[in-house]
Design an enzyme around this catalytic site. Structure first.
Site, PDB file in Angstrom:
ATOM      1  N   HIS A   1       8.902  -5.604 -10.064  1.00 50.69           N
ATOM      2  CA  HIS A   1       9.285  -4.848 -11.257  1.00 50.69           C
ATOM      3  C   HIS A   1       9.427  -3.352 -10.975  1.00 50.69           C
ATOM      4  CE1 HIS A   1       4.802  -4.347 -11.823  1.00 50.69           C
ATOM      5  NE2 HIS A   1       5.199  -3.160 -12.218  1.00 50.69           N
TER       6      HIS A   1
ATOM      7  N   ASP B   1       6.481 -11.524  -8.414  1.00 54.41           N
ATOM      8  CA  ASP B   1       6.483 -10.075  -8.650  1.00 54.41           C
ATOM      9  C   ASP B   1       6.249  -9.312  -7.344  1.00 54.41           C
ATOM     10  OD1 ASP B   1       6.837  -7.760 -10.053  1.00 54.41           O
ATOM     11  OD2 ASP B   1       4.791  -7.664 -10.848  1.00 54.41           O
TER      12      ASP B   1
ATOM     13  N   SER C   1       1.183   0.063  -9.676  1.00 52.23           N
ATOM     14  CA  SER C   1       1.878  -1.194  -9.400  1.00 52.23           C
ATOM     15  C   SER C   1       2.421  -1.218  -7.987  1.00 52.23           C
ATOM     16  CB  SER C   1       3.025  -1.387 -10.392  1.00 52.23           C
ATOM     17  OG  SER C   1       2.546  -1.581 -11.697  1.00 52.23           O
TER      18      SER C   1
END
Length: 385
Positions: free
Chosen positions: A118, A152, A230
């Site tokens: 992402h 992801d 992230s």
């Protein structure tokens, strides 16, 4: 004639008491000034030796010193604004408008960087520019190697660099314990190379990813994970990678003490495949599953087959989906590979455990009757509706 008799003892006491009170009052008023005059430290104070750091502090300091050079800051600019990416860099470390930033870490000496899908999704979808800031401060352009939305995870590769690359040490997530210490390094809110610490607060969590899949075996931690973390590494006390930080659970969007990381055993399987092929093959049988919430409301314990993909193992095995005309439920998968199946994550976990090209026995219910069906897993990305 004036009275020359000596003062009475009572009068002398009152005079002494009054004098003493006046003296005390004067000292009280003057005390701040006297203290300031006598004790003001108007020169540099002597440094007090602290002694050695505590063993736990020393270990954390050394861990950060070893691991932080392997952690990078990832910037992704939308295609329309890609030209500004390498030229705009403000004090906070965030590039100009319309950008996505996150963290990554060096996977190998060839310059492959692992991050979250992402984080680089804009580049994957629209050809936007990617830049990476190394721990040395050098900013290097990067290209997308491959992405695995179902996990992801994504891999990018650095362009030419002047600094030597230091890959992170790889650990395992198979023997993790709740309560053991963990360390996260990342760029929360654009603040480079931030270290947060905590413990593993739970294991075997399920994390929704794209395409309706769920990733099982996810690590839960109370180490502060914030936007910008992230794609960054979650490390054990030996400084080994044990997970990739990917999400937080927070109504406010900031750390609330619950963060999630993709287990390194998954990363160590998916990343080499992305480097080799640019994509990862997902073992499956070629079905579209019904919504779990709907199945639960209907009292169904298992995976409802909503549709079957043409040419898939499920189609070859004769599995049936929901009737488009009547809405009648066809097959419900309740077991796979000697494991019970309560939800889609159980089925995908069984497929991944079997691997591509493996035979898997399914337990299927239809019209109240149960039967065993053998299917051979395939890359579900190659199946079509």
């Amino acid at each position: 004639m004036p009275d020359r008799s000596p003062p009475r003892p009572a009068d002398r006491f009152l005079r002494w008491a009054a004098a003493a009170a006046l003296g005390l009052l004067a000292l009280f008023v003057a005390q701040p000034y006297l203290t300031g005059f006598l004790f003001s430290a108007d020169t540099a104070r002597a440094i007090t030796a602290r002694g050695d750091l505590a063993p736990a502090e020393t270990a954390t300091v050394e861990l950060f010193a070893r691991a932080s050079p392997s952690v990078v800051h990832v910037f992704v600019q939308a295609a329309a604004q890609g030209r500004a990416l390498m030229g705009v860099d403000n004090e906070g470390g965030e590039p100009g408008g319309g950008s996505q930033t996150g963290t990554g870490f060096i996977w190998d000496a060839a310059g492959h960087i692992v991050t979250n899908n992402h984080v680089v999704a804009a580049a994957a979808q629209g050809g936007g520019a990617i830049a990476v800031r190394l721990s040395s401060g050098e900013v290097v352009s990067a290209s997308l190697v491959g992405a695995a939305p179902s996990y992801d995870l994504a891999v990018i590769r650095l362009g030419r660099t002047t600094a030597a690359l230091q890959p992170l040490a790889i650990g395992t997530s198979a023997d993790l314990k709740v309560g053991q210490s963990v360390f996260a390094i990342g760029n929360p809110f654009g603040l480079d190379h931030t270290l947060t610490t905590g413990v593993i607060s739970a294991l075997q969590r399920r994390l929704p990813t794209s395409a309706g899949r769920e990733l099982s075996g996810v690590i839960q931690t109370d180490a502060a994970i914030n936007p910008g973390n992230s794609g960054g590494p979650l490390l054990d006390s030996a400084g080994r990678l044990i997970g990739v930080n990917t999400a937080i659970f927070s109504p406010s969007g900031a750390s609330a003490g619950i963060g999630f990381a993709i287990p390194v055993d998954v990363v160590n399987r998916v990343v080499p495949e992305l480097i080799r092929n640019g994509r990862t093959r997902n073992p499956g049988i070629g079905i579209i599953a019904g919504q779990e919430a709907t199945a639960a409301r209907l009292g169904i314990d298992g995976v409802v087959v909503l549709r079957v993909l043409r040419g898939s193992p499920a189609a070859a095995a004769g599995l049936q989906g929901v009737d488009a005309q009547t809405g009648e439920i066809g097959d419900i998968i309740v077991g796979a590979g000697n494991r019970p199946v309560h939800r889609l994550a159980d089925l995908t976990a069984a497929m991944e455990a079997a691997g591509l090209g493996a035979s898997v026995d399914l337990i299927v219910e239809r019209d109240g009757r149960t039967r065993r069906v053998r299917v051979t897993t395939t890359d579900v990305a190659e199946s079509r509706l």
